[in-house]
Design a protein around this motif. Sequence first.
Motif, PDB file in Angstrom:
ATOM      1  N   MET A 109     -54.114   9.593  21.432  1.00 56.44           N
ATOM      2  CA  MET A 109     -54.182  10.290  22.841  1.00 56.44           C
ATOM      3  C   MET A 109     -52.339  10.170  23.652  1.00 56.44           C
ATOM      4  O   MET A 109     -51.786  11.193  24.562  1.00 56.44           O
ATOM      5  CB  MET A 109     -54.545   9.214  24.027  1.00 56.44           C
ATOM      6  CG  MET A 109     -56.699   9.284  23.582  1.00 56.44           C
ATOM      7  SD  MET A 109     -58.075   7.752  23.931  1.00 56.44           S
ATOM      8  CE  MET A 109     -56.829   7.829  25.561  1.00 56.44           C
ATOM      9  N   GLN A 110     -51.520   9.056  23.416  1.00 53.01           N
ATOM     10  CA  GLN A 110     -50.878   8.257  24.235  1.00 53.01           C
ATOM     11  C   GLN A 110     -49.866  10.046  23.393  1.00 53.01           C
ATOM     12  O   GLN A 110     -49.306  10.518  24.707  1.00 53.01           O
ATOM     13  CB  GLN A 110     -49.790   7.850  23.117  1.00 53.01           C
ATOM     14  CG  GLN A 110     -49.020   6.988  24.136  1.00 53.01           C
ATOM     15  CD  GLN A 110     -48.421   6.036  23.919  1.00 53.01           C
ATOM     16  OE1 GLN A 110     -49.440   5.055  23.404  1.00 53.01           O
ATOM     17  NE2 GLN A 110     -47.741   5.108  25.352  1.00 53.01           N
ATOM     18  N   LEU A 111     -50.257  10.713  22.105  1.00 51.01           N
ATOM     19  CA  LEU A 111     -49.034  11.159  22.165  1.00 51.01           C
ATOM     20  C   LEU A 111     -49.655  12.600  22.684  1.00 51.01           C
ATOM     21  O   LEU A 111     -48.474  14.059  23.311  1.00 51.01           O
ATOM     22  CB  LEU A 111     -49.408  11.678  20.527  1.00 51.01           C
ATOM     23  CG  LEU A 111     -48.778  13.018  20.149  1.00 51.01           C
ATOM     24  CD1 LEU A 111     -47.442  12.992  19.692  1.00 51.01           C
ATOM     25  CD2 LEU A 111     -49.226  12.833  18.146  1.00 51.01           C
ATOM     26  N   ALA A 112     -51.258  13.257  22.951  1.00 51.07           N
ATOM     27  CA  ALA A 112     -51.899  14.080  23.330  1.00 51.07           C
ATOM     28  C   ALA A 112     -50.887  14.727  25.293  1.00 51.07           C
ATOM     29  O   ALA A 112     -50.264  15.320  25.297  1.00 51.07           O
ATOM     30  CB  ALA A 112     -53.334  13.796  24.004  1.00 51.07           C
ATOM     31  N   ALA A 113     -50.987  13.101  25.642  1.00 47.51           N
ATOM     32  CA  ALA A 113     -50.543  12.748  27.385  1.00 47.51           C
ATOM     33  C   ALA A 113     -48.877  13.173  26.973  1.00 47.51           C
ATOM     34  O   ALA A 113     -48.282  14.338  28.438  1.00 47.51           O
ATOM     35  CB  ALA A 113     -50.396  11.553  27.432  1.00 47.51           C
ATOM     36  N   ALA A 114     -47.980  13.273  25.815  1.00 51.13           N
ATOM     37  CA  ALA A 114     -46.804  13.026  25.770  1.00 51.13           C
ATOM     38  C   ALA A 114     -46.191  14.799  25.784  1.00 51.13           C
ATOM     39  O   ALA A 114     -45.716  15.469  25.886  1.00 51.13           O
ATOM     40  CB  ALA A 114     -46.102  12.515  24.924  1.00 51.13           C
ATOM     41  N   VAL A 115     -47.071  15.322  24.965  1.00 54.14           N
ATOM     42  CA  VAL A 115     -47.022  17.012  24.347  1.00 54.14           C
ATOM     43  C   VAL A 115     -46.688  17.691  26.197  1.00 54.14           C
ATOM     44  O   VAL A 115     -46.815  18.159  26.088  1.00 54.14           O
ATOM     45  CB  VAL A 115     -48.062  16.781  23.253  1.00 54.14           C
ATOM     46  CG1 VAL A 115     -48.205  18.777  23.593  1.00 54.14           C
ATOM     47  CG2 VAL A 115     -47.447  16.042  22.233  1.00 54.14           C
ATOM     48  N   LEU A 116     -48.427  17.326  26.297  1.00 52.98           N
ATOM     49  CA  LEU A 116     -48.920  18.186  27.157  1.00 52.98           C
ATOM     50  C   LEU A 116     -47.588  17.662  28.404  1.00 52.98           C
ATOM     51  O   LEU A 116     -47.588  18.949  29.177  1.00 52.98           O
ATOM     52  CB  LEU A 116     -50.393  17.652  28.077  1.00 52.98           C
ATOM     53  CG  LEU A 116     -51.611  17.982  27.425  1.00 52.98           C
ATOM     54  CD1 LEU A 116     -52.393  17.389  27.803  1.00 52.98           C
ATOM     55  CD2 LEU A 116     -51.617  19.835  27.506  1.00 52.98           C
ATOM     56  N   ALA A 117     -47.078  16.799  29.132  1.00 54.54           N
ATOM     57  CA  ALA A 117     -46.504  16.441  29.718  1.00 54.54           C
ATOM     58  C   ALA A 117     -45.319  17.957  29.696  1.00 54.54           C
ATOM     59  O   ALA A 117     -44.312  18.002  30.675  1.00 54.54           O
ATOM     60  CB  ALA A 117     -46.067  15.199  30.083  1.00 54.54           C
ATOM     61  N   GLU A 227     -59.901   3.551  29.026  1.00 54.38           N
ATOM     62  CA  GLU A 227     -58.523   3.809  28.942  1.00 54.38           C
ATOM     63  C   GLU A 227     -58.003   5.150  29.024  1.00 54.38           C
ATOM     64  O   GLU A 227     -58.620   6.613  29.169  1.00 54.38           O
ATOM     65  CB  GLU A 227     -59.638   3.911  27.479  1.00 54.38           C
ATOM     66  CG  GLU A 227     -59.156   2.914  26.439  1.00 54.38           C
ATOM     67  CD  GLU A 227     -58.533   2.511  25.062  1.00 54.38           C
ATOM     68  OE1 GLU A 227     -58.119   3.115  24.654  1.00 54.38           O
ATOM     69  OE2 GLU A 227     -60.401   2.690  24.056  1.00 54.38           O
ATOM     70  N   VAL A 228     -56.814   5.070  30.212  1.00 56.29           N
ATOM     71  CA  VAL A 228     -56.132   6.114  30.463  1.00 56.29           C
ATOM     72  C   VAL A 228     -54.762   6.776  30.255  1.00 56.29           C
ATOM     73  O   VAL A 228     -54.463   5.752  30.251  1.00 56.29           O
ATOM     74  CB  VAL A 228     -56.250   7.097  31.754  1.00 56.29           C
ATOM     75  CG1 VAL A 228     -55.605   8.066  32.229  1.00 56.29           C
ATOM     76  CG2 VAL A 228     -58.448   6.677  32.547  1.00 56.29           C
ATOM     77  N   TYR A 229     -54.541   7.368  29.004  1.00 55.17           N
ATOM     78  CA  TYR A 229     -53.260   7.744  29.165  1.00 55.17           C
ATOM     79  C   TYR A 229     -52.177   9.061  30.169  1.00 55.17           C
ATOM     80  O   TYR A 229     -53.301   9.591  30.378  1.00 55.17           O
ATOM     81  CB  TYR A 229     -52.604   7.743  27.585  1.00 55.17           C
ATOM     82  CG  TYR A 229     -52.970   6.547  26.786  1.00 55.17           C
ATOM     83  CD1 TYR A 229     -52.370   5.968  26.312  1.00 55.17           C
ATOM     84  CD2 TYR A 229     -54.349   6.068  26.565  1.00 55.17           C
ATOM     85  CE1 TYR A 229     -52.672   4.851  25.647  1.00 55.17           C
ATOM     86  CE2 TYR A 229     -54.926   5.697  25.786  1.00 55.17           C
ATOM     87  CZ  TYR A 229     -54.095   4.419  24.967  1.00 55.17           C
ATOM     88  OH  TYR A 229     -54.026   3.709  24.387  1.00 55.17           O
ATOM     89  N   ARG A 230     -51.710   8.571  30.162  1.00 54.23           N
ATOM     90  CA  ARG A 230     -50.844   9.408  31.914  1.00 54.23           C
ATOM     91  C   ARG A 230     -48.800   9.063  30.772  1.00 54.23           C
ATOM     92  O   ARG A 230     -48.560   8.812  29.868  1.00 54.23           O
ATOM     93  CB  ARG A 230     -51.140   8.275  32.320  1.00 54.23           C
ATOM     94  CG  ARG A 230     -51.513   8.193  33.730  1.00 54.23           C
ATOM     95  CD  ARG A 230     -51.414   7.473  34.102  1.00 54.23           C
ATOM     96  NE  ARG A 230     -52.458   5.793  33.979  1.00 54.23           N
ATOM     97  CZ  ARG A 230     -53.780   5.911  34.362  1.00 54.23           C
ATOM     98  NH1 ARG A 230     -53.843   6.762  35.878  1.00 54.23           N
ATOM     99  NH2 ARG A 230     -54.364   4.802  34.441  1.00 54.23           N
ATOM    100  N   ASP A 231     -48.530  10.671  31.739  1.00 54.13           N
ATOM    101  CA  ASP A 231     -47.248  11.109  30.589  1.00 54.13           C
ATOM    102  C   ASP A 231     -46.228  12.372  31.792  1.00 54.13           C
ATOM    103  O   ASP A 231     -47.399  12.592  32.628  1.00 54.13           O
ATOM    104  CB  ASP A 231     -47.022  11.197  29.475  1.00 54.13           C
ATOM    105  CG  ASP A 231     -45.599  11.073  28.962  1.00 54.13           C
ATOM    106  OD1 ASP A 231     -44.670  10.424  29.672  1.00 54.13           O
ATOM    107  OD2 ASP A 231     -45.395  10.911  27.403  1.00 54.13           O
ATOM    108  N   GLY A 232     -45.713  12.050  32.339  1.00 56.91           N
ATOM    109  CA  GLY A 232     -44.807  12.882  32.874  1.00 56.91           C
ATOM    110  C   GLY A 232     -44.703  12.756  33.965  1.00 56.91           C
ATOM    111  O   GLY A 232     -44.479  13.557  34.922  1.00 56.91           O
TER     112      GLY A 232
END
Lengths: 339, 339
Positions: A109-117, A227-232
């Motif tokens: 999930m964290q990775l997905a957030a990072a990639v999307l951002a 559980e919500v992961y954020r990034d960017g």
Amino acid sequence: MSELTPRQQKILGMVIRTYIDTATPVGSKALAESGELGVSSATIRNEMAILEELGYLTHPHTSAGRVPTDKGYRYFVERLMDDIELTPEEKNMVRHQFHQARLEMSQWMQLAAAVLARLSRSAALVTAPKLEQPRLRHLELISTQSQLVLMVVVFQGGLVRQRMLSLREPITQDVLSQIADKFNKTCVGLDASSIRARMTDLADFEAEVLKLLLDLMDDSRDQALGEVYRDGLSEVLQEPEFNRSSEANALVNALEQPGFLSDVMRAPVGTVQVVIGGEGRWRELSACSMVFARYGVEGFATGALGVLGPTRMPYGKAIGAVRYVADLMSDLVSDLYTD
Amino acid sequence: MSELTPRQQKILGMVIRTYIDTATPVGSKALAESGELGVSSATIRNEMAILEELGYLTHPHTSAGRVPTDKGYRYFVERLMDDIELTPEEKNMVRHQFHQARLEMSQWMQLAAAVLARLSRSAALVTAPKLEQPRLRHLELISTQSQLVLMVVVFQGGLVRQRMLSLREPITQDVLSQIADKFNKTCVGLDASSIRARMTDLADFEAEVLKLLLDLMDDSRDQALGEVYRDGLSEVLQEPEFNRSSEANALVNALEQPGFLSDVMRAPVGTVQVVIGGEGRWRELSACSMVFARYGVEGFATGALGVLGPTRMPYGKAIGAVRYVADLMSDLVSDLYTD
DNA sequence: CTTAGCACTCTCGATGTGAGAGTGCTAAAC
DNA sequence: GTTTAGCACTCTCACATCGAGAGTGCTAAG
């Protein structure tokens, strides 16, 4: 809505693409000089006036270039956009990163957030997949102190949840194991309501365990909240539209609000949704667009992921990225969690 | 550093308190008119000039009021500040909220972040407690698909971790249970190195389980990286010092950076640390102060929590809140996780 | 239908100005 | 010696002015 002429479409597309690039209103002269149209700026002006009348463009003020409206963006997204697919290199990069990661939902999930951002240059959000119909796989009761018991529950598919339970009087580990065994013997593979039906005639403490278990199964159905992961976020706050802090605040607020995501991201798995300018429903996000999708296995476990950026976001990249990452996550859920 | 006269202390305190309140430079006239000093504005001006010479105050420009320097804040925090304790009502409110929550670390952490953010009007960060010396309590191996195994590990004290493991060839649940049993019989209560020493002569797959287990125990020691709870970002971004987006960006960046917290928050449990203006070490945070503490049980499991706001933060409240919440969390860790 | 030409409008940055706030200094008062 | 009143000085801030530049809409001709 009457159809736009090909030239109008081309002009609309050019305006939007340049605006997304430069964040400044685009004028007829600039388009004429790009040479792609072979007509003069006056003609472009006329067409622009029509596009404005139809509601696809506006003026910030009389003598500035044109800026797309939400309706303009919508048209663009639905009919004018190309290269929605990520490039092979991008796909490779993403796959590679997922391959490197451990087999663990929180990491993905964290990775997905990072990639999307990174790919969409917007803020990304990813919620954990929630089980639609959790079925018990294994239950363990562990005494950690004389008066405290840890209950570990493994669901069909491999999701693990835990909860603590304080006792009125001490119970030995042996007794706890027996009780756990009883549940494991009778309830494995069952959902909450079947378990409730099956486990009757329980002793005092057993009833408490049952209650906690059912509670947990219920909670797991929408634990997305937590559980919500954020990034960017920091990247998107650099965008010029968020220099005015009121806009920025609306966005940060939306991201911090726990319920926001689950409210917004209702959609079937497999489709990518685009919400432009809050679309009336989220007034405070009128300067933002969202691109999101659900991922997972319909009927078993699904979560949501998406990006949130200015209406002036790179829709092509964003949609491509959301679709690709959602598919990837769906595959992961399907591979790992379904029997 | 020569001692300040009582009146200078009083003036410094008043300047800082008003500045924290109003965010605008405070002039001699305003202080004189508050009436608390019984001297004229001219006298106050003289004293202020001395305080400036000593480095406790500055001017933004020739004809503005005074603004505290980092040194001024430091002096204030160390010698001038009062009511560091939360009010009984606040304490009650906090305790009540913790009482309402479920017995679950992730809930507490989120709650702690929310409480800190609210009380100190700054952004709050809370990291999960990490085990200093994890000891195995229970291990479970569950086959979820023919080629996939879920390993659930319960540590002494009740922390649960999981990991997945893909197999080259299918192994039945019975065999898995036997292997888990072997670990449970021999290794319960041991730390990583003892387990490594004890488990020799292992079959192929058992060795893999061992490797994964040791890996997991190692990871648990600093999994603080992953699990960080944040709150209050939107509030703190409203503060006037973060209207200029460069300052705001530094702050958001710091909060998003995963390693940041663990880098910063090194301190013994039980003390509250105050870092003012980044203190040279974090150049990009020169407009920010941090108040933080470690919580937990030294030598067993500790985490960090704290708040991050403008240098112009309400230090009294922040320190009081951080101390109180840290103590509360320490009690929780101690009550629930130690045997 | 397209285009050249032109008047018109509006923003933006530079410049100027006056009010207000706050300072530092000096000389007188306590 | 400390405090205070008085005053000149400085600097910001808000506001107005102004010209350049960009871009438009309209009209009339191609």
